[in-house]
Design a protein around this motif. Sequence first.
Motif, PDB file in Angstrom:
ATOM      1  N   UNK A 193      -0.389  -3.511 -10.819  1.00 31.28           N
ATOM      2  CA  UNK A 193       0.707  -3.006  -9.980  1.00 31.28           C
ATOM      3  C   UNK A 193       1.808  -4.058  -9.871  1.00 31.28           C
ATOM      4  N   UNK A 236      -0.317  11.714  -0.886  1.00 32.50           N
ATOM      5  CA  UNK A 236      -0.704  11.043  -2.132  1.00 32.50           C
ATOM      6  C   UNK A 236      -0.649  12.086  -3.236  1.00 32.50           C
ATOM      7  N   UNK A 278       6.158  -3.503  -5.780  1.00 30.99           N
ATOM      8  CA  UNK A 278       5.672  -2.268  -5.154  1.00 30.99           C
ATOM      9  C   UNK A 278       4.636  -2.541  -4.073  1.00 30.99           C
ATOM     10  N   UNK A 328       2.916  -4.219  -0.683  1.00 28.24           N
ATOM     11  CA  UNK A 328       3.336  -4.674   0.629  1.00 28.24           C
ATOM     12  C   UNK A 328       2.178  -5.236   1.428  1.00 28.24           C
ATOM     13  N   UNK A 363      -5.087  -1.263 -10.630  1.00 24.63           N
ATOM     14  CA  UNK A 363      -4.446  -1.793  -9.419  1.00 24.63           C
ATOM     15  C   UNK A 363      -3.917  -3.208  -9.675  1.00 24.63           C
ATOM     16  N   UNK A 377      -0.420   2.241   1.592  1.00 22.16           N
ATOM     17  CA  UNK A 377      -0.013   2.852   0.327  1.00 22.16           C
ATOM     18  C   UNK A 377      -1.204   2.954  -0.617  1.00 22.16           C
ATOM     19  N   UNK A 378      -1.414   4.115  -1.172  1.00 22.51           N
ATOM     20  CA  UNK A 378      -2.543   4.308  -2.088  1.00 22.51           C
ATOM     21  C   UNK A 378      -2.196   3.744  -3.460  1.00 22.51           C
ATOM     22  N   UNK A 379      -2.966   2.774  -3.893  1.00 29.55           N
ATOM     23  CA  UNK A 379      -2.705   2.113  -5.181  1.00 29.55           C
ATOM     24  C   UNK A 379      -3.669   2.558  -6.275  1.00 29.55           C
ATOM     25  N   UNK A 428      -0.686   7.516  -8.251  1.00 28.32           N
ATOM     26  CA  UNK A 428      -0.557   6.776  -7.005  1.00 28.32           C
ATOM     27  C   UNK A 428       0.820   6.111  -7.010  1.00 28.32           C
ATOM     28  N   UNK A 429       0.995   5.145  -6.108  1.00 32.77           N
ATOM     29  CA  UNK A 429       2.299   4.525  -5.897  1.00 32.77           C
ATOM     30  C   UNK A 429       3.009   4.111  -7.185  1.00 32.77           C
ATOM     31  N   UNK A 430       2.247   3.705  -8.195  1.00 34.50           N
ATOM     32  CA  UNK A 430       2.829   3.142  -9.416  1.00 34.50           C
ATOM     33  C   UNK A 430       3.553   4.175 -10.257  1.00 34.50           C
ATOM     34  N   UNK A 480       9.503  -0.963   6.617  1.00 37.20           N
ATOM     35  CA  UNK A 480       8.074  -1.235   6.440  1.00 37.20           C
ATOM     36  C   UNK A 480       7.410  -0.135   5.620  1.00 37.20           C
TER      37      UNK A 480
END
Lengths: 266, 266
Positions: free
Chosen positions: B191, A161, B195, B197, B188, B171-173, A177-179, A95
Motif C-alpha cells: 500500500x 467497503x 494512502x 493513516x 497490504x 480504512x480497510x486495506x 479495498x482502499x488501494x 482525518x
Amino acid sequence: MKRLGILSGSGALPVAVSAVHPDALRIVFDDVAHEMPAPVEQHSLNKMGGIYDALHAGGVSDIVLAGAMGRPALNPAEFDAGMMALAPRLLPALQGGDDAILRLMIASFEEQGFVVRGAHELLPELTVPEGLFAGPEPSDAALSDAKRAMDILLALSPLDVGQGAVVAAGLCLGVETLQGTDAMLGFVAQTPERLRRGKGVMVKAPKRGQDLRVDMPAVGPQTVHNAATAGLEGIVVSAGEVLLLEADATRTALDETGLFLLGQVL
Amino acid sequence: MKRLGILSGSGALPVAVSAVHPDALRIVFDDVAHEMPAPVEQHSLNKMGGIYDALHAGGVSDIVLAGAMGRPALNPAEFDAGMMALAPRLLPALQGGDDAILRLMIASFEEQGFVVRGAHELLPELTVPEGLFAGPEPSDAALSDAKRAMDILLALSPLDVGQGAVVAAGLCLGVETLQGTDAMLGFVAQTPERLRRGKGVMVKAPKRGQDLRVDMPAVGPQTVHNAATAGLEGIVVSAGEVLLLEADATRTALDETGLFLLGQVL
C-alpha cells in the motif's frame, strides 16, 4: 438550472461536461492540474468564500465537481472567512478519507444555495449503458461469477467497503479495498495458477448510498488491460452508475484483449 | 471415545495430537508428506474402503484429520469399492474447493460410524486463548480497527468469503480471498504510504458455520513477520478458534517485531 459552474479537477471529464455546457462558469484551482480550455477563473481552495462569491457573481445556480482533485495542500494561514467558517468541520474531515473532504465541500456549496450535480447526471452518455458495450457475449460462467461478485459487494456495502470484486468459477479472488481497482487487479494477476479454476470477471458498482456526485466508480482502457493481465473474461458494471473513461480507447482495448464490458442494472 | 485414529497430513499438528494420544492409530497417505513417527499405517487415498477397514480393525471410534493434505492426485483406475461408492459425490467435490473434498471425506467417515473430531477439540491448548498472548497492550485505535475488521468478516461470512481482514485507522486495506493470509498481507505491505493513516491490525476468524474440523484458521511466526512487514500494530484472532502454530517461535516473532497477538471472543 440558470447557469452551471464547473469546479474542475484534472482529466477529460470536466472538459467533456464543459463541451455540453459551453456557457458554464469554469473554475480551476491552484495546485490542481487541469485540462480545461480558457476562459477559466483560477481560485485557491484556501479561499472558499471567494469561490462562493465568484459563483454567485457569475449567476451560477448549479455546480458540478468533476475530475480528480487529489489532496491539495491547504494552508490555514491563507484561509478566508468562508474557509474559516468551515474549519470546525474541516479538521475531522481531514482525518477521514478523500470522500469526507468532498462531502464537506458538497455540503458547504448546498448551504450556499447551490444545487450540486453529478457529472453522470449532466452527461448520462458518459456512463456504461445497459447491455453489452463491446466484446464477446459473456459466458454463463461469467454471468454466474458476476452475480456472486455482486452479492459480495452488496454484503460489504453497508460497511463502506468494496466498489469492486473479482470472482472466477465461484471463487472470490479479490475484493477492492482502499488501494483501488488497479491494485486489486494486480493482486489477482499474481494468483498462482494452481488456485485458479476459471477466468472470472470483475464487477464494479457504487456502494449503496454512495454519493455519485463525489465518487463515481469508473472504467477505462487501463481497467480493461489490467483485467486482461489478471486473466479475466470480462468486466461487468452497474449500468448508468459507472463512468466510462475514453469510450473509443476502451472499445479498442476490448477489441485487443478479447474481453467484454457489460452494463447490468444491479 | 474407544480409540482415536489420526489421519495425518503434513506439519507439526498431527504429531502434536499423537503426543497427547499415544495409543492412537496413525494413518499416513501415499503422496502426502508427513512427520509422524512410527508406527504408522500407510494407505492410498484411492482406496477409502481399505482405510475404513483399517480403522474398524484397529478398534477406532473417533478420527481426526490433522495437517495439510494438499490436493493429492487421485487415480480412478486404482479406486477400491469404498472409493467407487463415493465417486458420484467425488466429481462435484473436485469441482469445488479443497474444503468440498474434505467435507466429503468427513461425511464418508461419519457414514461409516466414526465420530470426526477437530484437532482443536483434542488439543485446546493449540489455539490462541482469550487475552493478550504476547506483545504490547493494543492501542485503542487497534481495538477499534479490530472491531471494524470483524464487522467486515461477519458481513462476508454468509458468502463463504473472508477468514481475514486488515483495517488501519478505520480504512480497510485488505480482505482475505482464496490466495490466503500471506497473500493478503503481502498486498497490504505494498500500500502506498500516502494512502495510509495508521498502522492497523489484522483480524483472523473462522467464517460462521465453517467446519473447524476441516479448515481452521491458523497463525504462526510467519504470520507475525508478514504482519510486521505490512506495517501492522498487531493481530487479533477469534479466541479458541484459530490454531497457534509453533507457540514458542510465534512468541519470539512477536518479541522481535513488537507486534501483539490478542485472542478475543468474537
